[in-house]
Each structure stands twice: as structure tokens, then as C-alpha cells.
Design a protein around this motif. Structure first.
Motif, PDB file in Angstrom:
ATOM      1  N   GLU A 100      39.585  43.471  41.785  1.00 20.00           N
ATOM      2  CA  GLU A 100      40.323  42.270  41.356  1.00 20.00           C
ATOM      3  C   GLU A 100      39.652  40.998  41.876  1.00 20.00           C
ATOM      4  N   ARG A 101      39.039  41.111  43.061  1.00 15.43           N
ATOM      5  CA  ARG A 101      38.439  39.920  43.682  1.00 15.43           C
ATOM      6  C   ARG A 101      36.941  39.798  43.427  1.00 15.43           C
ATOM      7  N   GLY A 102      36.413  40.708  42.576  1.00 13.41           N
ATOM      8  CA  GLY A 102      35.019  40.526  42.182  1.00 13.41           C
ATOM      9  C   GLY A 102      34.005  41.336  42.959  1.00 13.41           C
ATOM     10  N   VAL A 143      42.071  49.806  48.343  1.00 12.85           N
ATOM     11  CA  VAL A 143      41.030  48.825  48.714  1.00 12.85           C
ATOM     12  C   VAL A 143      40.065  48.644  47.526  1.00 12.85           C
ATOM     13  N   TYR A 144      39.730  49.751  46.875  1.00 12.34           N
ATOM     14  CA  TYR A 144      38.850  49.691  45.699  1.00 12.34           C
ATOM     15  C   TYR A 144      39.429  48.745  44.640  1.00 12.34           C
ATOM     16  N   LEU A 145      40.713  48.919  44.350  1.00 11.54           N
ATOM     17  CA  LEU A 145      41.352  48.082  43.322  1.00 11.54           C
ATOM     18  C   LEU A 145      41.393  46.617  43.750  1.00 11.54           C
ATOM     19  N   ALA A 159      40.023  42.599  51.571  1.00 10.98           N
ATOM     20  CA  ALA A 159      40.755  43.651  50.839  1.00 10.98           C
ATOM     21  C   ALA A 159      41.313  44.680  51.812  1.00 10.98           C
ATOM     22  N   ILE A 160      40.531  45.039  52.840  1.00 12.66           N
ATOM     23  CA  ILE A 160      41.027  46.021  53.826  1.00 12.66           C
ATOM     24  C   ILE A 160      42.236  45.431  54.571  1.00 12.66           C
ATOM     25  N   LYS A 161      42.132  44.145  54.922  1.00 14.34           N
ATOM     26  CA  LYS A 161      43.259  43.504  55.640  1.00 14.34           C
ATOM     27  C   LYS A 161      44.491  43.464  54.745  1.00 14.34           C
ATOM     28  N   ASP A 162      44.298  43.014  53.498  1.00 12.48           N
ATOM     29  CA  ASP A 162      45.454  42.878  52.599  1.00 12.48           C
ATOM     30  C   ASP A 162      46.077  44.228  52.285  1.00 12.48           C
ATOM     31  N   SER A 163      45.231  45.239  52.172  1.00 14.18           N
ATOM     32  CA  SER A 163      45.727  46.565  51.844  1.00 14.18           C
ATOM     33  C   SER A 163      46.625  47.090  52.968  1.00 14.18           C
ATOM     34  N   ALA A 164      46.344  46.649  54.186  1.00 16.64           N
ATOM     35  CA  ALA A 164      47.135  47.134  55.334  1.00 16.64           C
ATOM     36  C   ALA A 164      48.493  46.445  55.426  1.00 16.64           C
TER      37      ALA A 164
END
Ligand SMILES: Cc1ncc(COP(=O)(O)O)c(C=O)c1O
Length: 444
Positions: free
Chosen positions: A403-405, A397-399, A438-443
Motif C-alpha cells: 500500500e505504501r509503495g 506487513v507485506y500488504l 509497516a512493521i511498527k503499524d502492523s504491531a
């Protein structure tokens, strides 16, 4: 991101980075070049919202001209003054200014250069205080599990983060013991503000007193809010109970306010916010808005006076640093405290905290989110770990955020947020917008 983020990127090999996966980082570096207000800019020119005030230190936001000017002017006028047996006005002015915002009764200031040095200084003062009082058997120092008190041998000894301790098991200072931590997801998950359950955990101090006897215990050190271990909030009533037990047995209470100091909770210090006054406070970070390294230990009159009893020509405390009260750090500190005062930043977290809390708790229900907790302008979002790979989920999620600012901080699988106190609702919206995506995409 390319391994060489710009044509002027330096060779990355020589620098051994602290608390960093060096090989992973150097294969895919993240380099910051500029900072202003709530934002960083990377070496490629990408804007990154700073969700963590640098490292919990840039409380007035980046690039404050008043601080730059004060530091530049001090360097012009006098670059350095020796710290021992001679002084300069800025050191006394900053000490007075700090006492002016400190909890009542903390009337003296010892300057250091970091949080770690503040912790080791406070522990040494605690031991020396009892000795000065003819109570030299009080040699034990008590910390707490999951505590973080920097990286000196004193700090890692009273600290309670296993990764910071296990490599140096025989180098710990002797006589240290630990209270139980107060993190209790079962009873307190998704609390807003201080959790309702767990005041009784302070009674663990009674257990340690029964085990070691109060006559051997010098001090207890805790963070009012533990930050580095993933935003662990004190249960309602817990800190007061600790204070009462310390008083009962003549044990000094030290609050490590390296991250909670300077407005993070909505008061200048968490001690004032939670209505509990310790005997010593350690601080650093927000003291100079992160511009120049500096730390300090605030001490009660009772402690200072205990040292001022010997013959007048005698040095009362054999402790100090070449750069204690460095003139440029004092100039930065004075300018920082002026900004905090002029912009009322030390209480701003009280107003912005409500918007921040609302936005943080709106993440509830996202994949793997097992807790959200917050106080003032600090929030912790805990994710369920990937089986067999602790920390991996939050780091992903950090990464994605970067990437998204958005810059966040993670510890294990906990995301910590601690933005500058100048934050506005539009930044809060941006921050949680990027984070939730980011949390959604990471999942996925
Ligand atoms: C509570 C606490 N104590 C001590 C420290 C150590 O401070 P430094 O890194 O300036 O040595 C930190 C750093 O994050 C901290 O959070």
C-alpha cells in the motif's frame, strides 16, 4: 484498494494463480502494469519500489533495453530452432559465456526453462552419471529440511518444505532422505553475514551414510543460501564440510543456485563466494534477468566426460526439452551477461552489501522482530508469529508495504529482501523506511 483496480481490469476468475491465495487475492487484487529500473507501477499508476527483484530474478533492474533489443532481433531473425540433433550458434555462445563466469571445473551447460526443470535435470544427471560409471546401485538422493528445489516431483521429493510435500505423499520419488536444516535462532540470531555456529550440522551426512551406506547414495542437493524457506544462511565452514564428506564417499554435491546465482552474494555464484565447488550447479532466474524463462545446469568435466564414452552415434542422455536453449532465451541470456559484465553487477553486492546490512540490522528492536540475517544483497527478517495464525503477521506487513509503495516477499513469518543489484543507497533508505513503518503499524 478497489476490487477492480482500473476500468480496463480483466475478469480475474479464469486465471488459477500459482502459490497464491486465489480467493483472497481476487477479492482485493494487486496488479502491476509497468516496470523500470528499481520500480514497478501498478495499474492505478502507483509507483512501487521492488525490494525482491521481481522474484529474485531481475538482477540488473527492470526494463533493460539491451535485453529487449536482443530478444526482438532474435525473433525477427529466427523465432525457434529445434533443440534435438540440431543447434543454433546462440546456444553454444551462451554456454561458453556461462562457463566463463562459472566456478572453475564446471565446463558444460545443459539448458532448461526454469529452476524446477534445472533441479530435476541435475538429479537425473546425477543418477545417470553413476550408472554410466557402472555404479547403478547409487540411487538415493539426499536433500535437506527446509530446502526448496522447485515443484517438479524430483524437486519436492528432495525439498524440505512441508506445505509443498504433504499433499503428494505417495508421489515422492523413492529413496530420498534429508539432512537436518541449519536454522538455529538460539545460537545465531542477529548474525551479520554467515552465522558462526552450526558447521557440525554437515556431519548429519555421516549419519545418513551410516544408515543407508554410501554405495546407495548418488547425490546431495542443497541451496548454498536457502531463499524460499526464509533466507537460511550456511554456518561458517558448513558447505566445505559437506564437500569433504561427499568426496570421502564418492557422493555428488549439487548446489541449487537458482536464487544465489548471478551476483546475489557478491560473486557470480555462491560457490565462488563460499569457496566450495560442487559437481553440479542448478540456476535460472537471473540468467535472463527474468525477461524470458530459462534455466541451466552447469556440470563438471568429470560428469560430462563420463557420458561421452559410448559409441559415437549414440545419444548420451535421454533428456531435454522442446525449449532447451530457445533462441530468444539465449539472446536474452547473452544480453544479460553483457550487462552484468559491463556494469560489474556480479560483484556489486559486495559493496552495496555493507549499506544494506547496516539498514537491515537497524530494524532490530522493532516489535516482534526475532531475527535479522543477511549476506550480500539478501536479507531475512523474522517476526514472531501471531499465536495460532502462522504467516499472518508477515503477510500483514507485506500488504502494508505494498500500500505504501514497496514490494517485499514473505514466507511464513519471515520477510525476504533481495533487491536488484543496481540498487543505490537512496533505494535502500526508501526500502527500509517503508518496511520499518509497516512493521511498527502492523504491531498496533
Ligand atoms: C533454490 C530454488 N530452486 C528452484 C526453484 C524453482 O525455480 P522455478 O520457480 O523457476 O521453477 C526456486 C524458485 O524460487 C529456488 O529458489
Amino acid at each position: 484498494m478497489a476490487a477492480n483496480p482500473s476500468s480496463t481490469a480483466p475478469d480475474l476468475n479464469a486465471y488459477w494463480m500459482p502459490f497464491t491465495a486465489n480467493r483472497q487475492f481476487k477479492a482485493n487484487p494487486r496488479l502491476l502494469a509497468k516496470a523500470s529500473g528499481m520500480y514497478y507501477e501498478t495499474t492505478e499508476g502507483r509507483r512501487v519500489l521492488d525490494g525482491v527483484a521481481g522474484l529474485w530474478c531481475v538482477n540488473a533492474g527492470h526494463g533493460r533495453k539491451q535485453i529487449t533489443a536482443a530478444v526482438a532481433q532474435q525473433l525477427e531473425v529466427m523465432d525457434y530452432a529445434p533443440a534435438f540433433q540440431i543447434g543454433h550458434p546462440g546456444a553454444f555462445e551462451l554456454a561458453n559465456a556461462l562457463v566463463g563466469i562459472a566456478p572453475q571445473g564446471l565446463e558444460h551447460v545443459f539448458f532448461t526453462n526454469s529452476g524446477s526443470e534445472s533441479v530435476d535435470t541435475a538429479l537425473k544427471i546425477a543418477l545417470a552419471y553413476h550408472r554410466a560409471n557402472g555404479d547403478a546401485a547409487r540411487v538415493r538422493l539426499l536433500g535437506r529440511e527446509r530446502g526448496y528445489h522447485g515443484v517438479g516431483f524430483g524437486g519436492i521429493s528432495v525439498g524440505g518444505m512441508v506445505a509443498n510435500r504433504k499433499t503428494w505423499p505417495t508421489a515422492m520419488i523413492p529413496g530420498v532422505d534429508h539432512l537436518s536444516h541449519t536454522h538455529d535462532l538460539r545460537r545465531n540470531a542477529f548474525s551479520r553475514g554467515l552465522p558462526a555456529h552450526g558447521a557440525e550440522l554437515a556431519d548429519d551426512l555421516e549419519r545418513l551414510v551410516a544408515l543407508h551406506d554410501a554405495s546407495t547414495i548418488a547425490a546431495v542437493i542443497v541451496e548454498p543460501i536457502a531463499g524460499s524457506t526464509g533466507v537460511v544462511l550456511p554456518p561458517q565452514g558448513y558447505l566445505l564440510r559437506l564437500r569433504q564428506i561427499c568426496d570421502k564417499y564418492g557422493i555428488l554435491l549439487i548446489f541449487d543456485e537458482v536464487i544465489t546465482g548471478f551476483g546475489r552474494t557478491g560473486s557470480p555464484f555462491a560457490s565462488q563466494e563460499f569457496g566450495v565447488t560442487p559437481d553440479l550447479i542448478t540456476c535460472a532466474k537471473g540468467l535472463t534477468n527474468g525477461a524470458i524463462p530459462m534455466g541451466a545446469v552447469l556440470a563438471s568435466k568429470k560428469i560430462y566426460d563420463a557420458f561421452m564414452q559410448g559409441p559415437p552415434g549414440a545419444i548420451e542422455l535421454f533428456h531435454g526439452y522442446t525449449y532447451s536453449a530457445h533462441p530468444t532465451a539465449c539472446a536474452a541470456g547473452l544480453a544479460t551477461l553483457s550487462i552484468y559484465r559491463e556494469e560489474k553487477l556480479l560483484t556489486r553486492a559486495k559493496q552495496m552489501g555493507a549499506v544494506f546490512e547496516q539498514a537491515a540490522h537497524a530494524l532490530r528492536g522493532l516489535p516482534h522482530v526475532v531475527d535479522i540475517r543477511n549476506y550480500g544483497l539478501v536479507a531475512g527478517i523474522e517476526l514472531a508469529p501471531v499465536a495460532g495464525s502462522p504467516g499472518a503477521r508477515a503477510f500483514d506487513v507485506y500488504l502494508k508495504c505494498f500500500e505504501r509503495g514497496l514490494l517485499i516477499r514473505t514466507t511464513g513469518d519471515i520477510i525476504a529482501l533481495s533487491p536488484a543489484l543496481i540498487i543505490e543507497p537512496k533505494h535502500i533508505e526508501e526500502l527500509f523506511g517503508i518496511l520499518s513503518q509497516a512493521i511498527k503499524d502492523s504491531a498496533n
